[in-house]
Design a protein around this motif. Structure first.
Motif, PDB file in Angstrom:
ATOM      1  N   ASP A   3      32.889  12.222  -6.981  1.00 12.46           N
ATOM      2  CA  ASP A   3      33.848  11.542  -6.131  1.00 12.46           C
ATOM      3  C   ASP A   3      35.282  11.807  -6.571  1.00 12.46           C
ATOM      4  N   HIS A   6      36.518  14.984  -5.316  1.00 10.55           N
ATOM      5  CA  HIS A   6      36.893  14.938  -3.898  1.00 10.55           C
ATOM      6  C   HIS A   6      38.272  14.316  -3.731  1.00 10.55           C
ATOM      7  N   LEU A   7      38.504  13.246  -4.493  1.00  9.83           N
ATOM      8  CA  LEU A   7      39.816  12.590  -4.427  1.00  9.83           C
ATOM      9  C   LEU A   7      40.910  13.555  -4.862  1.00  9.83           C
ATOM     10  N   THR A   9      40.813  16.783  -4.731  1.00  7.60           N
ATOM     11  CA  THR A   9      40.980  17.800  -3.696  1.00  7.60           C
ATOM     12  C   THR A   9      41.885  17.279  -2.587  1.00  7.60           C
TER      13      THR A   9
ATOM     14  N   ARG B  17      39.404  26.500  -4.053  1.00 11.81           N
ATOM     15  CA  ARG B  17      40.670  25.754  -3.993  1.00 11.81           C
ATOM     16  C   ARG B  17      41.778  26.604  -3.388  1.00 11.81           C
ATOM     17  N   LEU B  20      41.410  26.628   0.343  1.00 12.76           N
ATOM     18  CA  LEU B  20      41.806  25.312   0.822  1.00 12.76           C
ATOM     19  C   LEU B  20      43.337  25.183   0.797  1.00 12.76           C
ATOM     20  N   LEU B  93      35.220  15.054   3.500  1.00 16.19           N
ATOM     21  CA  LEU B  93      35.660  14.597   2.176  1.00 16.19           C
ATOM     22  C   LEU B  93      35.922  13.097   2.203  1.00 16.19           C
ATOM     23  N   MET B  96      32.842  10.918   2.441  1.00 20.76           N
ATOM     24  CA  MET B  96      32.104  10.866   1.177  1.00 20.76           C
ATOM     25  C   MET B  96      32.716   9.851   0.239  1.00 20.76           C
ATOM     26  N   ILE B  97      34.043   9.828   0.191  1.00 22.47           N
ATOM     27  CA  ILE B  97      34.710   8.883  -0.699  1.00 22.47           C
ATOM     28  C   ILE B  97      34.468   7.456  -0.211  1.00 22.47           C
ATOM     29  N   ILE B 100      31.041   5.715  -1.008  1.00 26.00           N
ATOM     30  CA  ILE B 100      30.839   5.202  -2.362  1.00 26.00           C
ATOM     31  C   ILE B 100      31.529   3.845  -2.524  1.00 26.00           C
TER      32      ILE B 100
END
Lengths: 214, 101
Positions: A3, A6-7, A9, B17, B20, B93, B96-97, B100
């Motif tokens: 996680d 991802h943050l 990124t 990266r 991206l 993205l 997904m965060i 959680i």
């Protein structure tokens, strides 16, 4: 990927988007420096103009040559003030860019420069035409107006706050048109006081914490 | 399985990266030259070129080859497909965060 990755990124993407579209090295101290040169210049101009009127009143006749000398002196003074403001402004911005490890001259800097340059060059040519036609009273409001437009135009590529600073200059220039003989005061307020106030505000907002970390 | 597997929505092409980064820049800038991309992402010519090729092959960016004087000036622009893919990746993205939290 976790996680946290991802943050990271997402924050990377945001940072890259910001940095690639806006020039963030512009320093508030550049504004303060420009403001101080503006105020000093306005004070010198004020004393020259006062002396000129004193001479006119004591002699009682309009001296065309004396007036032309004053005009040339004021033009040179204006150019020197602009040079000092640009020089000081560039120095503080260069310093900030170097500290942040950013290039001082990149795509975003070019965007700021060219978008600001177009209204400035148009204004300069227009003002030269006014001086040529003996419309000196309109010089100060035109300076404020075109400078304000340049700031609003360039604000798209740097801190958005600059836009409001530009709008303030535009309003000042317009009010000035209705108080033509007070041009120097408006000029000193716009180029001097507003620059200093805005520079300090920008420094407080974006740079204060960064310099405290050193 | 599909319901609880947002990872499936993550775009494999954006695992890199650098790719991206290129897409992030192109999302907010109209047309960007090779040299500006190189400067902003702090990359070498070869490294950047190979990633740009991958993105072009997938139809995510358009390449314009031009000249400034005698020097070649290649610029890159995001395509509609690229924009859609990038936004989908961001949404994945984010979800997904959120899942959680």
């Amino acid at each position: 990927m976790t996680d946290q990755q991802h943050l990271n990124t997402l924050s990377d993407i945001k940072r890259i988007m910001d940095r690639s579209s806006r020039y963030i090295s512009l320093s508030g101290l550049s504004g303060v420096c420009a403001g101080i040169s503006g105020l000093v210049g306005a004070a010198i101009a004020h004393s020259w103009i006062r002396d000129y009127y004193t001479r006119w009143e004591t002699s009682g006749i309009f001296d065309k040559q004396d007036f032309n000398i004053l005009k040339i002196k004021l033009t040179i003074l204006g150019l020197i003030v602009m040079g000092l403001a640009l020089g000081g402004g560039t120095y503080f911005t260069w310093r900030k860019a170097r500290k942040d490890g950013l290039p001082i001259w990149d795509k975003t800097a070019r965007n700021v420069f060219y978008s600001g340059l177009i209204p400035m060059v148009a204004g300069a040519a227009f003002i030269a035409g006014m001086v040529y036609n003996n419309l000196e009273v309109l010089v100060a409001p035109a300076c404020l107006l075109f400078y304000g437009l340049a700031l609003v135009n360039a604000s798209k590529y740097t801190f958005g706050d600059i836009k409001y600073f530009g709008i303030a200059q535009i309003i000042l220039g317009i009010i000035n048109v209705f108080y033509l003989r007070r041009g120097l005061y408006f000029w000193a307020f716009g180029f001097g006081v507003l620059h200093i106030v805005y520079g300090v505000m920008m420094w407080w907002k974006y740079e204060r914490n960064a310099s405290a970390e050193d | 399985m599909a319901i609880n597997n947002p990872i499936g929505n993550l775009n494999k092409i954006f695992d890199s990266r650098i790719r991206l980064g290129v897409m992030s820049i192109l999302m907010v800038n109209d047309e960007v030259s090779f040299n500006d991309l190189k400067q902003m992402l702090e990359l070498t010519d070869g490294n950047l070129a190979s990633h740009l090729n991958t993105l072009e092959e997938n139809g995510y960016l358009k390449v314009h080859k031009g000249f400034i004087g005698r020097k070649t000036n290649t610029t890159y622009q995001i395509t509609k497909a690229g924009e859609k893919a990038f936004k989908g990746h961001l949404a994945a993205l984010e979800s997904m965060i959120r899942s959680i939290e």
